[in-house]
Design a protein around this motif. Structure first.
Motif, PDB file in Angstrom:
ATOM      1  N   GLY A 114       0.827  -1.206   0.000  1.00 55.46           N
ATOM      2  CA  GLY A 114       0.000   0.000   0.000  1.00 55.46           C
ATOM      3  C   GLY A 114       0.859   1.252   0.000  1.00 55.46           C
ATOM      4  N   PHE A 115       1.908   1.254   0.832  1.00 55.21           N
ATOM      5  CA  PHE A 115       2.846   2.378   0.869  1.00 55.21           C
ATOM      6  C   PHE A 115       3.527   2.575  -0.483  1.00 55.21           C
ATOM      7  N   LYS A 116       3.911   1.472  -1.109  1.00 52.45           N
ATOM      8  CA  LYS A 116       4.588   1.555  -2.407  1.00 52.45           C
ATOM      9  C   LYS A 116       3.698   2.241  -3.441  1.00 52.45           C
ATOM     10  N   ARG A 117       2.440   1.866  -3.468  1.00 47.51           N
ATOM     11  CA  ARG A 117       1.501   2.448  -4.434  1.00 47.51           C
ATOM     12  C   ARG A 117       1.266   3.929  -4.174  1.00 47.51           C
ATOM     13  N   ILE A 118       1.241   4.303  -2.892  1.00 45.11           N
ATOM     14  CA  ILE A 118       0.983   5.693  -2.537  1.00 45.11           C
ATOM     15  C   ILE A 118       2.221   6.565  -2.770  1.00 45.11           C
ATOM     16  N   SER A 119       3.375   6.082  -2.316  1.00 41.61           N
ATOM     17  CA  SER A 119       4.582   6.912  -2.368  1.00 41.61           C
ATOM     18  C   SER A 119       5.160   7.049  -3.771  1.00 41.61           C
ATOM     19  N   GLN A 120       5.107   5.952  -4.558  1.00 44.07           N
ATOM     20  CA  GLN A 120       5.658   5.989  -5.921  1.00 44.07           C
ATOM     21  C   GLN A 120       7.092   6.527  -5.938  1.00 44.07           C
ATOM     22  N   TYR A 121       7.905   6.046  -4.994  1.00 45.63           N
ATOM     23  CA  TYR A 121       9.276   6.555  -4.846  1.00 45.63           C
ATOM     24  C   TYR A 121      10.222   5.769  -5.752  1.00 45.63           C
ATOM     25  N   PRO A 122      11.048   6.439  -6.543  1.00 44.44           N
ATOM     26  CA  PRO A 122      11.940   5.736  -7.485  1.00 44.44           C
ATOM     27  C   PRO A 122      13.072   4.990  -6.780  1.00 44.44           C
ATOM     28  N   ARG A 123      13.415   3.837  -7.302  1.00 38.28           N
ATOM     29  CA  ARG A 123      14.547   3.076  -6.775  1.00 38.28           C
ATOM     30  C   ARG A 123      15.849   3.778  -7.147  1.00 38.28           C
ATOM     31  N   PRO A 124      16.903   3.531  -6.379  1.00 41.69           N
ATOM     32  CA  PRO A 124      18.191   4.152  -6.710  1.00 41.69           C
ATOM     33  C   PRO A 124      18.741   3.719  -8.069  1.00 41.69           C
ATOM     34  N   ASN A 125      18.391   2.503  -8.507  1.00 41.89           N
ATOM     35  CA  ASN A 125      18.855   2.042  -9.817  1.00 41.89           C
ATOM     36  C   ASN A 125      17.910   2.433 -10.953  1.00 41.89           C
ATOM     37  N   GLY A 126      16.822   3.148 -10.611  1.00 39.98           N
ATOM     38  CA  GLY A 126      15.890   3.618 -11.624  1.00 39.98           C
ATOM     39  C   GLY A 126      15.009   2.552 -12.240  1.00 39.98           C
ATOM     40  N   GLU A 127      14.984   1.364 -11.635  1.00 37.85           N
ATOM     41  CA  GLU A 127      14.235   0.232 -12.192  1.00 37.85           C
ATOM     42  C   GLU A 127      12.735   0.498 -12.244  1.00 37.85           C
ATOM     43  N   ASP A 128      12.178   1.047 -11.168  1.00 31.68           N
ATOM     44  CA  ASP A 128      10.755   1.370 -11.131  1.00 31.68           C
ATOM     45  C   ASP A 128      10.505   2.388 -10.017  1.00 31.68           C
ATOM     46  N   ASN A 129       9.237   2.671  -9.748  1.00 27.62           N
ATOM     47  CA  ASN A 129       8.864   3.625  -8.703  1.00 27.62           C
ATOM     48  C   ASN A 129       8.222   2.945  -7.495  1.00 27.62           C
ATOM     49  N   HIS A 130       8.739   1.759  -7.139  1.00 31.02           N
ATOM     50  CA  HIS A 130       8.191   1.003  -6.012  1.00 31.02           C
ATOM     51  C   HIS A 130       9.277   0.740  -4.977  1.00 31.02           C
ATOM     52  N   SER A 131      10.027   1.776  -4.647  1.00 33.53           N
ATOM     53  CA  SER A 131      11.170   1.598  -3.751  1.00 33.53           C
ATOM     54  C   SER A 131      10.801   1.646  -2.276  1.00 33.53           C
ATOM     55  N   PHE A 132       9.892   2.536  -1.897  1.00 34.00           N
ATOM     56  CA  PHE A 132       9.602   2.792  -0.478  1.00 34.00           C
ATOM     57  C   PHE A 132       8.263   2.206  -0.062  1.00 34.00           C
ATOM     58  N   PRO A 133       8.263   1.294   0.932  1.00 34.34           N
ATOM     59  CA  PRO A 133       9.373   0.699   1.688  1.00 34.34           C
ATOM     60  C   PRO A 133       9.929  -0.535   0.975  1.00 34.34           C
ATOM     61  N   SER A 134      10.943  -1.156   1.566  1.00 32.68           N
ATOM     62  CA  SER A 134      11.529  -2.372   1.011  1.00 32.68           C
ATOM     63  C   SER A 134      10.699  -3.597   1.397  1.00 32.68           C
ATOM     64  N   GLY A 135      10.179  -4.289   0.393  1.00 34.38           N
ATOM     65  CA  GLY A 135       9.401  -5.496   0.651  1.00 34.38           C
ATOM     66  C   GLY A 135      10.250  -6.616   1.229  1.00 34.38           C
ATOM     67  N   HIS A 136      11.497  -6.732   0.740  1.00 34.06           N
ATOM     68  CA  HIS A 136      12.400  -7.751   1.272  1.00 34.06           C
ATOM     69  C   HIS A 136      12.656  -7.515   2.762  1.00 34.06           C
ATOM     70  N   SER A 137      12.898  -6.256   3.126  1.00 31.70           N
ATOM     71  CA  SER A 137      13.163  -5.946   4.536  1.00 31.70           C
ATOM     72  C   SER A 137      11.932  -6.206   5.394  1.00 31.70           C
ATOM     73  N   THR A 138      10.755  -5.901   4.849  1.00 28.48           N
ATOM     74  CA  THR A 138       9.510  -6.169   5.573  1.00 28.48           C
ATOM     75  C   THR A 138       9.388  -7.651   5.900  1.00 28.48           C
ATOM     76  N   THR A 139       9.592  -8.499   4.889  1.00 24.44           N
ATOM     77  CA  THR A 139       9.503  -9.945   5.086  1.00 24.44           C
ATOM     78  C   THR A 139      10.565 -10.441   6.050  1.00 24.44           C
ATOM     79  N   ALA A 140      11.797  -9.958   5.877  1.00 21.79           N
ATOM     80  CA  ALA A 140      12.903 -10.416   6.722  1.00 21.79           C
ATOM     81  C   ALA A 140      12.658 -10.105   8.191  1.00 21.79           C
ATOM     82  N   PHE A 141      12.221  -8.882   8.486  1.00 21.16           N
ATOM     83  CA  PHE A 141      12.032  -8.497   9.877  1.00 21.16           C
ATOM     84  C   PHE A 141      10.737  -9.061  10.459  1.00 21.16           C
ATOM     85  N   ALA A 142       9.748  -9.309   9.640  1.00 18.18           N
ATOM     86  CA  ALA A 142       8.545  -9.993  10.126  1.00 18.18           C
ATOM     87  C   ALA A 142       8.913 -11.401  10.586  1.00 18.18           C
TER      88      ALA A 142
END
Length: 225
Positions: A118-146
């Motif tokens: 939901g945050f990714k869709r709202i924020s539309q923040y670009p990734r540092p590598n310019g791949e897309d606009n779904h950078s914020f927050p990190s889904g991998h980090s969310t899963t890892a810390f969950a």
């Protein structure tokens, strides 16, 4: 986001009766400072470092490790959860039985990823590598810390090494996302906060959910008779 909500609804409908066995003396909705401070602090830190600080760090990382590539982070995020369920399967007593742990893991990951997407869709923040606009927050980090929080909640009381191992693994996964130029530091911090916060919420509310399911089953049983 709709898909996560549908999955959550279906999961609550099919919770097996065996999973709701022994939570006799658990106090409903017990919240401690330790449940609130870590996710809130990480979330606030994400907003503090977002922008200039994250960009400066990323410039330093990409200049120092220009050829860094790995796929390990794609699998490392699940490791703490796998360890927790593996210990339960092997008969090592945790805070909950295996059936409950499976439900808690599913609920935690579904809710955490629902919030993150939901945050990714709202924020539309670009990734540092310019791949897309779904950078914020990190889904991998969310899963890892969950999953790290699941291991901590289930076995951290047995040995602090479980907690250190789980959160250490999650931190390594988040670090790899920055080193690989997939995410900014702010993305990883917010993902970590969401993962921990969602899992804490599920563990806090689980006794209440158990009570509600038992009440519904009792009502259905009385209606049949």
């Amino acid at each position: 986001m709709k898909a996560y909500l549908i999955c959550l609804f279906l999961l609550l409908q099919i919770l097996p009766q065996a999973a709701f066995a022994q939570e006799d003396s658990v106090k409903l909705w017990k919240v401690t400072a330790g449940d609130i401070i870590p996710p809130v602090t990480l979330g606030l830190a994400a907003f503090v470092v977002q922008g200039k600080i994250s960009r400066q760090l990323q410039e330093h990382v990409t200049s120092r490790y220009p050829d860094y590539r790995t796929k390990v982070d794609d699998y490392l995020v699940y490791a703490p959860g796998v360890v927790s369920l593996g210990l339960a399967s092997a008969g090592v007593k945790g805070r909950h039985k295996l059936g409950d742990q499976v439900i808690l893991a599913l609920l935690s990951n579904i809710i955490a990823q629902g919030v993150t997407q939901g945050f990714k869709r709202i924020s539309q923040y670009p990734r540092p590598n310019g791949e897309d606009n779904h950078s914020f927050p990190s889904g991998h980090s969310t899963t890892a810390f969950a999953n790290a929080t699941i291991l901590h909640e289930e076995y951290g009381h047995r040995s602090i090494l479980y907690s250190i191992g789980g959160y250490g693994t999650a931190t390594a996964a988040g670090t790899m996302r920055v080193l690989g130029n997939h995410h900014w530091l702010a993305d990883v911090l917010m993902g970590a906060g969401i993962g921990i916060g969602a899992t804490k919420l599920v563990y806090i509310s689980y006794p209440w959910m158990q009570k509600q399911v038992r009440r519904i089953k009792a009502r259905r049983h009385s209606e049949k008779n």
